[in-house]
Motif scaffolding. Structure first.
Motif, short mmCIF file in Angstrom:
data_model
loop_
_atom_site.label_atom_id
_atom_site.label_comp_id
_atom_site.label_asym_id
_atom_site.label_seq_id
_atom_site.Cartn_x
_atom_site.Cartn_y
_atom_site.Cartn_z
N TRP A 49 -56.33 20.48 -24.63
CA TRP A 49 -57.40 21.44 -24.85
C TRP A 49 -58.10 21.79 -23.54
O TRP A 49 -58.39 22.96 -23.26
CB TRP A 49 -58.38 20.85 -25.86
CG TRP A 49 -59.61 21.63 -26.18
CD1 TRP A 49 -60.90 21.25 -25.98
CD2 TRP A 49 -59.69 22.92 -26.80
NE1 TRP A 49 -61.78 22.20 -26.44
CE2 TRP A 49 -61.06 23.24 -26.95
CE3 TRP A 49 -58.73 23.83 -27.25
CZ2 TRP A 49 -61.49 24.44 -27.51
CZ3 TRP A 49 -59.16 25.03 -27.81
CH2 TRP A 49 -60.52 25.32 -27.94
N LEU A 50 -58.37 20.79 -22.73
CA LEU A 50 -59.04 21.01 -21.46
C LEU A 50 -58.17 21.83 -20.52
O LEU A 50 -58.65 22.77 -19.87
CB LEU A 50 -59.39 19.66 -20.83
CG LEU A 50 -60.28 19.62 -19.59
CD1 LEU A 50 -61.57 20.41 -19.81
CD2 LEU A 50 -60.60 18.19 -19.22
N ILE A 51 -56.90 21.51 -20.45
CA ILE A 51 -55.98 22.29 -19.61
C ILE A 51 -55.98 23.75 -20.05
O ILE A 51 -56.03 24.68 -19.22
CB ILE A 51 -54.56 21.68 -19.68
CG1 ILE A 51 -54.51 20.36 -18.92
CG2 ILE A 51 -53.52 22.66 -19.13
CD1 ILE A 51 -53.23 19.57 -19.15
N ALA A 52 -55.93 23.98 -21.36
CA ALA A 52 -55.90 25.36 -21.88
C ALA A 52 -57.19 26.10 -21.57
O ALA A 52 -57.17 27.27 -21.18
CB ALA A 52 -55.64 25.34 -23.38
N GLN A 53 -58.34 25.43 -21.72
CA GLN A 53 -59.62 26.08 -21.47
C GLN A 53 -59.81 26.38 -19.98
O GLN A 53 -60.57 27.29 -19.62
CB GLN A 53 -60.77 25.22 -21.99
CG GLN A 53 -60.90 25.22 -23.51
CD GLN A 53 -61.38 26.54 -24.07
OE1 GLN A 53 -62.15 27.26 -23.44
NE2 GLN A 53 -60.94 26.87 -25.28
N MET A 54 -59.13 25.63 -19.12
CA MET A 54 -59.21 25.89 -17.68
C MET A 54 -58.14 26.87 -17.20
O MET A 54 -57.96 27.06 -16.01
CB MET A 54 -59.13 24.57 -16.90
CG MET A 54 -60.33 23.66 -17.11
SD MET A 54 -60.48 22.31 -15.89
CE MET A 54 -58.97 21.39 -16.19
#
Length: 466
Positions: free
Chosen positions: A336-341
């Protein structure tokens, strides 16, 4: 050493520390002197309420309205001097920063400050650290692992906003779609305002309601549909779209709008369009799904022979799934963090991310709500399911979450594509201070022990807890 003595030592040390740290800690000492959150909004609601609506107005802010006492007079605080990020001081070796953070977690684990915690640090598309400490269940001695599922509480709001953006891209919804067009029975105390309320207003907490409207009744297991209908009884604190008032019940209208627009249940749409494409294999919605997970973190409170005692998770906030319904492991949250960044443009387009992270409404109180915010945050706003801070001169996208027995926090620096997420299964405040410590270390800012921990790296730090 327990967390309380260490925090006291850190606070005393602050008296001899830098002006930045000293000012932050002094600001912390006045926390109880300010009016309780939502007091002004609740007072305004009572003043404007017609007699027939007085009972509803009194219930609106729940605990906040009951706790709103007359503020004590305090001497003016010295101004807090917030340091600014120097691009030349930003870490060139993010791996080293992650290793420092790993040592801080050693101290947390040794001190028994939390029953269990999972953490991850991500730079660009690479996971630099994934770690679990403590127990998913103290009684069975099951350890926290990368696949242990926690409740995300209000970190769930970003999933609601992201799903809405995906539906907008597919022309199934629009940011300016009005709630009244999809939910004809819905209304507010201001009927004309209810006709203007859009999905963008809902996701940015600009409904015009007092903060946390009817959360107290939700915690008493009042049904969500009943509480949504009762929103019409609550006098607004400002016109729809004009001010910020944090919501859980009103925020969850987006789930009803999703069903009206797609003919499918909200949580099915999140699973289909977010969880599965991103490989969030253990992410779910609801208490039954949480307890059906292969490994899941029980909520704990202080007590028992091990210092912590597990108890059964409560159902109430699962009834507002868009606001607080997601369960996920740290491995899910890494994706999720990778996608949001910006690391998964095949699922979350750059244009969508720009929209989600663009500030929409001032949240001035956030600048003063904890020592680390007072010492670092120059500006605080809410976007769509995300908070956006000016953190010492650079943008920070952030959210925290809390339900009984669970806490979670996620933050990232879009400019540097550096971020972290933590989840823990107790109500300890210590991990909240770890996040700004990590950000300070990465950005090269003056170091402050915001968590009040003995991290054992030999650096002299001072500060307080969140």
């Amino acid at each position: 050493m327990s967390s309380t003595p260490r925090v006291l030592i850190a606070l005393l040390a602050a008296l001899a520390a830098t002006a930045v740290a000293s000012s932050s800690v002094l600001a912390a000492t006045t926390k109880k002197a300010r009016p309780a959150p939502g007091a002004k909004a609740t007072a305004a609601a009572k003043k404007n309420a017609v007699p027939a609506k007085k009972t509803a107005a009194k219930q609106v802010a729940g605990k906040r309205s009951r706790q709103a006492a007359q503020p004590r007079r305090v001497a003016p605080l010295p101004p807090v001097v917030i340091p600014m990020v120097d691009a030349h001081a930003v870490a060139t070796d993010a791996g080293r920063v992650a290793r420092d953070f790993d040592r801080w977690l050693d101290g947390i684990e040794t001190s028994n400050d939390v029953s269990g915690l999972a953490a991850a640090i991500v730079k660009d598309d690479q996971v630099l650290l994934e770690r679990g400490i403590g127990f998913a269940d103290v009684n069975t001695r099951e350890r926290v692992s990368g696949d242990t599922v926690f409740r995300l509480a209000s970190l769930s709001k970003a999933f609601a906003a992201t799903l809405t953006g995906i539906l907008v891209e597919r022309n199934l919804l629009h940011w300016d779609t009005r709630a009244a067009d999809l939910l004809p029975a819905f209304t507010l105390n201001d009927g004309d305002g209810a006709q203007r309320l859009t999905v963008r207003d809902i996701l940015s907490h600009r409904v015009g309601l007092p903060h946390n409207t009817y959360d107290n009744l939700l915690e008493q297991d009042e049904p969500y549909p009943l509480l949504v209908n009762r929103l019409a009884e609550v006098p607004l604190t400002c016109p729809v779209g004009n001010c910020y008032g944090y919501q859980n019940i009103a925020f969850s209208l987006v789930g009803d709008m999703t069903y009206a627009a797609t003919g499918d249940f909200y949580y099915h749409q999140v699973e289909k369009r977010i969880f599965h494409p991103l490989g969030m294999r253990t992410a779910t919605y609801g208490r039954e799904a949480l307890e059906g997970s292969k490994s899941w973190a029980r909520p704990h409170h202080r007590g028992g022979t091990n210092g912590w005692t597990p108890f059964a998770p409560k159902e109430n906030y699962y009834h507002v799934a868009p606001a607080a319904g997601v369960n996920a492991s740290i491995r899910d949250m890494e994706q999720w963090l990778i996608a949001q960044m910006g690391g998964r443009p095949d699922v979350l387009s750059p244009r969508l991310l720009e929209t989600l992270h663009s500030p929409l409404v001032e949240t001035e109180r956030e600048k003063r709500s904890s020592p680390w915010r007072r010492g670092r945050v120059l500006d605080a706003q809410y976007a769509l399911g995300w908070r956006v801070y000016d953190y010492a001169g650079t943008t920070l996208v952030f959210h925290a979450g809390a339900v009984q027995g669970y806490r979670a926090i996620i933050a990232f620096l879009p400019k540097y594509r550096f971020g972290a997420v933590m989840m823990w299964n107790c109500e300890s405040a210590v991990p909240m201070g770890l996040m700004p410590m990590l950000l300070d270390r990465y950005l090269g800012l003056p170091e402050v022990n915001w968590a009040g921990i003995d991290h054992g790296d030999g650096t002299e730090l001072s500060g307080g807890t969140d």
